[in-house]
Design a protein around this motif. Structure first.
Motif, PDB file in Angstrom:
ATOM      1  N   SER A  91       0.835  -1.205   0.000  1.00 49.44           N
ATOM      2  CA  SER A  91       0.000   0.000   0.000  1.00 49.44           C
ATOM      3  C   SER A  91       0.869   1.254   0.000  1.00 49.44           C
ATOM      4  O   SER A  91       1.895   1.318   0.674  1.00 49.44           O
ATOM      5  CB  SER A  91      -0.906  -0.007   1.229  1.00 49.44           C
ATOM      6  OG  SER A  91      -1.690   1.161   1.280  1.00 49.44           O
ATOM      7  N   GLY A  97      -5.445   9.857   0.742  1.00 44.18           N
ATOM      8  CA  GLY A  97      -5.883   8.474   0.725  1.00 44.18           C
ATOM      9  C   GLY A  97      -4.723   7.514   0.582  1.00 44.18           C
ATOM     10  O   GLY A  97      -3.561   7.843   0.849  1.00 44.18           O
ATOM     11  N   ALA A  99      -3.613   3.515  -1.720  1.00 43.45           N
ATOM     12  CA  ALA A  99      -4.006   2.509  -2.703  1.00 43.45           C
ATOM     13  C   ALA A  99      -2.965   1.398  -2.714  1.00 43.45           C
ATOM     14  O   ALA A  99      -1.851   1.549  -2.208  1.00 43.45           O
ATOM     15  CB  ALA A  99      -4.154   3.126  -4.091  1.00 43.45           C
ATOM     16  N   LYS A 133      -6.609  -0.797  -6.255  1.00 39.80           N
ATOM     17  CA  LYS A 133      -7.794  -0.341  -5.523  1.00 39.80           C
ATOM     18  C   LYS A 133      -7.325   0.551  -4.384  1.00 39.80           C
ATOM     19  O   LYS A 133      -6.206   0.423  -3.883  1.00 39.80           O
ATOM     20  CB  LYS A 133      -8.594  -1.518  -4.969  1.00 39.80           C
ATOM     21  CG  LYS A 133      -7.862  -2.325  -3.910  1.00 39.80           C
ATOM     22  CD  LYS A 133      -8.733  -3.443  -3.373  1.00 39.80           C
ATOM     23  CE  LYS A 133      -8.016  -4.240  -2.284  1.00 39.80           C
ATOM     24  NZ  LYS A 133      -8.873  -5.326  -1.736  1.00 39.80           N
ATOM     25  N   GLU A 135      -8.693   4.048  -1.450  1.00 42.31           N
ATOM     26  CA  GLU A 135      -9.722   4.917  -0.883  1.00 42.31           C
ATOM     27  C   GLU A 135      -9.182   6.330  -0.759  1.00 42.31           C
ATOM     28  O   GLU A 135      -8.005   6.551  -0.461  1.00 42.31           O
ATOM     29  CB  GLU A 135     -10.171   4.394   0.484  1.00 42.31           C
ATOM     30  CG  GLU A 135      -9.044   4.267   1.506  1.00 42.31           C
ATOM     31  CD  GLU A 135      -9.544   3.705   2.825  1.00 42.31           C
ATOM     32  OE1 GLU A 135     -10.486   2.887   2.800  1.00 42.31           O
ATOM     33  OE2 GLU A 135      -8.993   4.093   3.874  1.00 42.31           O
ATOM     34  N   LYS A 142     -15.381   9.514   2.300  1.00 45.85           N
ATOM     35  CA  LYS A 142     -14.472   8.443   1.873  1.00 45.85           C
ATOM     36  C   LYS A 142     -15.028   7.773   0.619  1.00 45.85           C
ATOM     37  O   LYS A 142     -16.170   7.329   0.593  1.00 45.85           O
ATOM     38  CB  LYS A 142     -14.306   7.410   2.980  1.00 45.85           C
ATOM     39  CG  LYS A 142     -13.323   6.274   2.609  1.00 45.85           C
ATOM     40  CD  LYS A 142     -13.278   5.210   3.692  1.00 45.85           C
ATOM     41  CE  LYS A 142     -12.631   5.762   4.948  1.00 45.85           C
ATOM     42  NZ  LYS A 142     -12.440   4.668   5.955  1.00 45.85           N
ATOM     43  N   LYS A 143     -14.179   7.711  -0.405  1.00 47.81           N
ATOM     44  CA  LYS A 143     -14.562   7.092  -1.665  1.00 47.81           C
ATOM     45  C   LYS A 143     -13.652   5.900  -1.955  1.00 47.81           C
ATOM     46  O   LYS A 143     -12.429   6.023  -1.923  1.00 47.81           O
ATOM     47  CB  LYS A 143     -14.452   8.097  -2.820  1.00 47.81           C
ATOM     48  CG  LYS A 143     -15.384   9.296  -2.709  1.00 47.81           C
ATOM     49  CD  LYS A 143     -16.834   8.883  -2.904  1.00 47.81           C
ATOM     50  CE  LYS A 143     -17.747  10.108  -2.898  1.00 47.81           C
ATOM     51  NZ  LYS A 143     -19.174   9.732  -3.091  1.00 47.81           N
ATOM     52  N   LEU A 144     -14.273   4.750  -2.222  1.00 48.43           N
ATOM     53  CA  LEU A 144     -13.525   3.553  -2.623  1.00 48.43           C
ATOM     54  C   LEU A 144     -13.496   3.480  -4.143  1.00 48.43           C
ATOM     55  O   LEU A 144     -14.551   3.479  -4.789  1.00 48.43           O
ATOM     56  CB  LEU A 144     -14.182   2.300  -2.050  1.00 48.43           C
ATOM     57  CG  LEU A 144     -14.279   2.229  -0.522  1.00 48.43           C
ATOM     58  CD1 LEU A 144     -14.992   0.946  -0.096  1.00 48.43           C
ATOM     59  CD2 LEU A 144     -12.906   2.313   0.120  1.00 48.43           C
TER      60      LEU A 144
END
Length: 207
Positions: A91, A97, A99, A133, A135, A142-144
């Motif tokens: 990550s 955020g 990813a 992927k 967030e 919060k957007k995934l």
């Protein structure tokens, strides 16, 4: 008549004696040659000689001892290893955020070993696509999100010129500007991906 017969008998006896005198000399000569001659060779079973150290260390296949030309595909090892290394990137945090690489959905190309005159050379060329992927906090929410990082080409010795393209999945509730910022965030994967590919390149060279 008696004198003639006696002469013939004497002549015959003399011839026999001469022949007998010659026989021992002839027999002796044959015996001397036989005794002085070199002994006949004794047959021995030939054992295969063990390969020398230099032969055992030669690259390439056993059939190609001359090392003229041999090309061998290394895809059986290279493709799984590339996927393993790229997924291990883990990550990456961003200002808004984080990813991670979820999967390597495309790894198309070749890695191979070439032996020419007993000298080894390796090379590779691949096209990659990484599924990501993450967030993000967008306008306090919060957007995934998911998407792909496409690497058009990776080649041996040319990883410093690595380029990538980002494709986001459809997200109708995100503004165009936010999408641009998210794509820029995902491009930060460039450096860790390059480091993993450099590791792969070195492992390939060491094979």
């Amino acid at each position: 008549m008696d004198s003639l017969g006696g002469a013939e008998a004497a002549s015959s006896t003399r011839s026999e004696k001469e022949e007998q005198n010659q026989k021992p000399s002839y027999t002796y000569w044959v015996r001397k040659i036989t005794e002085d001659a070199a002994p006949l060779p004794v047959p021995h079973k030939l054992d295969a000689a063990p390969p020398s150290h230099s032969q055992s260390q030669q690259p390439g296949s056993a059939w190609n001892r001359a090392g003229t030309w041999e090309e061998k595909s290394l895809n059986y090892w290279a493709i799984p290893r590339i996927k393993e290394l790229l997924i291990s990137v883990g990550s990456i945090p961003f200002s808004s955020g984080r990813a991670e690489v979820e999967d390597v959905t495309k790894c198309a190309g070749d890695a191979f070993l070439v032996v020419v005159r007993n000298k080894k050379r390796v090379s590779f060329t691949y096209e990659l696509s990484l599924k990501v992927k993450g967030e993000w906090i967008i306008q306090g929410n919060k957007k995934l999100l998911g998407g792909h990082i496409d690497v058009p080409e990776i080649s041996y010795g040319e990883l410093d010129d690595l380029q990538m393209e980002v494709r986001l999945n459809e997200a109708s509730d995100i503004s165009h500007q936010d999408k641009i910022e998210i794509c820029n965030d995902l491009k930060l994967f460039l450096q860790p991906v390059r480091e993993k590919l450099l590791q792969f390149e070195q492992e390939l060279k060491d094979r």
